[in-house]
Design a protein around this motif. Sequence first.
Motif, PDB file in Angstrom:
ATOM      1  N   SER A 103       0.794  -1.225   0.000  1.00  0.00           N
ATOM      2  CA  SER A 103       0.000   0.000   0.000  1.00  0.00           C
ATOM      3  C   SER A 103       0.825   1.273   0.000  1.00  0.00           C
ATOM      4  CB  SER A 103      -0.965   0.013   1.197  1.00  0.00           C
ATOM      5  OG  SER A 103      -0.243   0.073   2.417  1.00  0.00           O
ATOM      6  N   GLY A 104       2.140   1.147   0.222  1.00  0.00           N
ATOM      7  CA  GLY A 104       2.992   2.331   0.223  1.00  0.00           C
ATOM      8  C   GLY A 104       3.037   3.063   1.540  1.00  0.00           C
ATOM      9  N   LEU A 105       2.505   2.467   2.605  1.00  0.00           N
ATOM     10  CA  LEU A 105       2.505   3.102   3.922  1.00  0.00           C
ATOM     11  C   LEU A 105       3.665   2.570   4.752  1.00  0.00           C
ATOM     12  CD1 LEU A 105       1.005   4.979   5.929  1.00  0.00           C
ATOM     13  CD2 LEU A 105      -0.216   2.929   6.739  1.00  0.00           C
ATOM     14  N   ARG A 106       4.501   3.464   5.240  1.00  0.00           N
ATOM     15  CA  ARG A 106       5.638   3.073   6.072  1.00  0.00           C
ATOM     16  C   ARG A 106       5.235   3.115   7.545  1.00  0.00           C
ATOM     17  NH1 ARG A 106      10.844   2.614   4.840  1.00  0.00           N
ATOM     18  NH2 ARG A 106      10.517   3.696   2.838  1.00  0.00           N
ATOM     19  N   VAL A 107       5.329   1.984   8.221  1.00  0.00           N
ATOM     20  CA  VAL A 107       5.026   1.905   9.650  1.00  0.00           C
ATOM     21  C   VAL A 107       6.135   1.141  10.352  1.00  0.00           C
ATOM     22  CG1 VAL A 107       2.526   1.986   9.252  1.00  0.00           C
ATOM     23  CG2 VAL A 107       3.676  -0.243   9.440  1.00  0.00           C
ATOM     24  N   GLU A 108       6.215   1.321  11.654  1.00  0.00           N
ATOM     25  CA  GLU A 108       7.183   0.595  12.469  1.00  0.00           C
ATOM     26  C   GLU A 108       6.569  -0.700  12.986  1.00  0.00           C
ATOM     27  OE1 GLU A 108      10.330   1.482  12.852  1.00  0.00           O
ATOM     28  OE2 GLU A 108       9.913   3.199  11.549  1.00  0.00           O
ATOM     29  N   PRO A 109       7.373  -1.743  13.178  1.00  0.00           N
ATOM     30  CA  PRO A 109       6.837  -2.986  13.745  1.00  0.00           C
ATOM     31  C   PRO A 109       6.119  -2.774  15.077  1.00  0.00           C
ATOM     32  CG  PRO A 109       9.028  -3.372  12.847  1.00  0.00           C
ATOM     33  CD  PRO A 109       8.802  -1.892  12.779  1.00  0.00           C
ATOM     34  N   SER A 110       6.560  -1.795  15.857  1.00  0.00           N
ATOM     35  CA  SER A 110       5.919  -1.519  17.151  1.00  0.00           C
ATOM     36  C   SER A 110       4.494  -1.010  17.005  1.00  0.00           C
ATOM     37  CB  SER A 110       6.745  -0.506  17.937  1.00  0.00           C
ATOM     38  OG  SER A 110       6.846   0.707  17.218  1.00  0.00           O
ATOM     39  N   GLN A 111       4.120  -0.579  15.805  1.00  0.00           N
ATOM     40  CA  GLN A 111       2.757  -0.104  15.559  1.00  0.00           C
ATOM     41  C   GLN A 111       1.809  -1.240  15.179  1.00  0.00           C
ATOM     42  OE1 GLN A 111       4.489   3.357  12.879  1.00  0.00           O
ATOM     43  NE2 GLN A 111       2.309   3.712  13.221  1.00  0.00           N
ATOM     44  N   VAL A 112       2.347  -2.451  15.044  1.00  0.00           N
ATOM     45  CA  VAL A 112       1.560  -3.608  14.606  1.00  0.00           C
ATOM     46  C   VAL A 112       1.191  -4.460  15.821  1.00  0.00           C
ATOM     47  CG1 VAL A 112       1.550  -5.701  13.196  1.00  0.00           C
ATOM     48  CG2 VAL A 112       2.742  -3.635  12.385  1.00  0.00           C
ATOM     49  N   VAL A 113      -0.075  -4.842  15.915  1.00  0.00           N
ATOM     50  CA  VAL A 113      -0.530  -5.786  16.938  1.00  0.00           C
ATOM     51  C   VAL A 113      -1.199  -6.951  16.226  1.00  0.00           C
ATOM     52  CG1 VAL A 113      -1.976  -6.164  18.971  1.00  0.00           C
ATOM     53  CG2 VAL A 113      -0.903  -3.931  18.604  1.00  0.00           C
ATOM     54  N   VAL A 114      -0.647  -8.150  16.403  1.00  0.00           N
ATOM     55  CA  VAL A 114      -1.194  -9.353  15.766  1.00  0.00           C
ATOM     56  C   VAL A 114      -2.330  -9.881  16.627  1.00  0.00           C
ATOM     57  CG1 VAL A 114      -0.682 -11.671  14.924  1.00  0.00           C
ATOM     58  CG2 VAL A 114       1.058  -9.871  14.770  1.00  0.00           C
ATOM     59  N   THR A 115      -3.480 -10.144  15.992  1.00  0.00           N
ATOM     60  CA  THR A 115      -4.692 -10.489  16.722  1.00  0.00           C
ATOM     61  C   THR A 115      -5.272 -11.818  16.253  1.00  0.00           C
ATOM     62  OG1 THR A 115      -6.040  -9.288  15.110  1.00  0.00           O
ATOM     63  CG2 THR A 115      -5.261  -8.048  17.038  1.00  0.00           C
ATOM     64  N   ASN A 116      -6.224 -12.313  17.018  1.00  0.00           N
ATOM     65  CA  ASN A 116      -6.923 -13.553  16.655  1.00  0.00           C
ATOM     66  C   ASN A 116      -7.986 -13.243  15.601  1.00  0.00           C
ATOM     67  OD1 ASN A 116      -6.053 -15.840  18.668  1.00  0.00           O
ATOM     68  ND2 ASN A 116      -6.219 -13.974  19.888  1.00  0.00           N
ATOM     69  N   GLY A 117      -7.521 -13.022  14.388  1.00  0.00           N
ATOM     70  CA  GLY A 117      -8.411 -12.689  13.290  1.00  0.00           C
ATOM     71  C   GLY A 117      -8.733 -11.208  13.233  1.00  0.00           C
ATOM     72  N   GLY A 118      -9.342 -10.803  12.119  1.00  0.00           N
ATOM     73  CA  GLY A 118      -9.703  -9.404  11.943  1.00  0.00           C
ATOM     74  C   GLY A 118     -10.743  -8.929  12.932  1.00  0.00           C
ATOM     75  N   LYS A 119     -11.630  -9.814  13.369  1.00  0.00           N
ATOM     76  CA  LYS A 119     -12.664  -9.404  14.315  1.00  0.00           C
ATOM     77  C   LYS A 119     -12.069  -8.893  15.612  1.00  0.00           C
ATOM     78  CE  LYS A 119     -16.547 -12.232  12.705  1.00  0.00           C
ATOM     79  NZ  LYS A 119     -17.559 -13.250  13.063  1.00  0.00           N
TER      80      LYS A 119
END
Length: 417
Positions: A103-119
Amino acid sequence: MSAVSSPSPASSSASPAGRRVSARIGAISESATLAVDAKAKALKAAGRPVVGFGAGEPDFPTPDYIVEAAVAACRNPRFHRYTPPGGLPELREAVATKTLRDSGLRVEPSQVVVTNGGKQAIYEAFAALLDPGDEVIVPAPYWTTYPESIRLAGGVPVEVVADETTGYRATVAQLEAARTERTKVLLFVSPSNPTGAVYGREQTEEIGRWAVEHGLWVLTDEIYEHLVYGGATAPSLPVVVPELADRCVIVNGVAKTYAMTGWRVGWLIGPADVAKAAANLQSHATSNVSNVAQAAALAAVTGDLTAVAAMRDAFDRRRRTIVRMLNEIDGVTCPEPEGAFYAYPSVKALLGKDIRGRRPATSLELAGVLLEEAEVAVVPGEAFGTPGYLRMSYALGDEDLAEGVSRMQKLLAEAED
């Protein structure tokens, strides 16, 4: 057919001790899409030749290289233990890399939270952003989970209805008319479930700049980002309007793109403080997502998109077939979806007509007639905030799709005043 259940009160007793279920949880309706899918599968198991258009689930198996990554993870003792609640570090980094790639968006790994599905990502995002009474503008037709997640987080969903005359796309004028002093968040979904609507760059920018002007947050669901057709594009909102990046939460996952609905891996991307708050919530709610599933997701997001392209080609073919066949039915109007894998035909002109001695007055009742008389399972528009429509997933085999719509054509050809 009871595809959409009405919320039932937890108890009429005024005493908290007399309530068996809390009012907050008791007000939640069952997922209509899952309910329809479960009923269709139960009828099939009983020997009925039901064709199910209910579930938003690719009919393809998860690609082999992803499955093999999960098998290897099962044998790795590292994954037999707890891991960080916010996600495996290598997966968070890979999601950040994938987001820049796609998508062309630069983010840091610290901004990502892995969850149990999209819900879970959607709920945690709203929980992190909303205080009781905060309003969220929700364009309708909407996916059934959005309003429930907002209410669970203490917020108030405010619906803005767009119909087939605009391709199910809400306008800034409509959004502005719904805005109040309590509005905090706009929900933005492109490509859309349930309609397949896609907002182009110009529309996306107009909406994003409106949100910036009024200091709103935006939750944007991009889980169908790779499933667009016919030259349509679905640009990422914070890429088109960079000023919004610090007030935007992105939800995504592997379920639709990689045929991994059952693996239950999604993620949210947000400003550092929001991501930290969501990770804190998850640390108490579920802890880490299954490590085996995370390893599979890592293989998915770091691999190429060859398998995805093949699935998209099949969906595109089915998309054109279902739209053509639905529009051949008198009383049905089906705009051509530009993304996801859903058709959302209007059936308002069929309501009240006689169909084998029955006169369905609502799309809910019509869905019941289709299931009982044609053995075709669809989800009525009531589930998505817009009665008078049906949602039909075309993520099923070509033969089943043609058979199911043919049955509808034969049955609905009998409709008369």
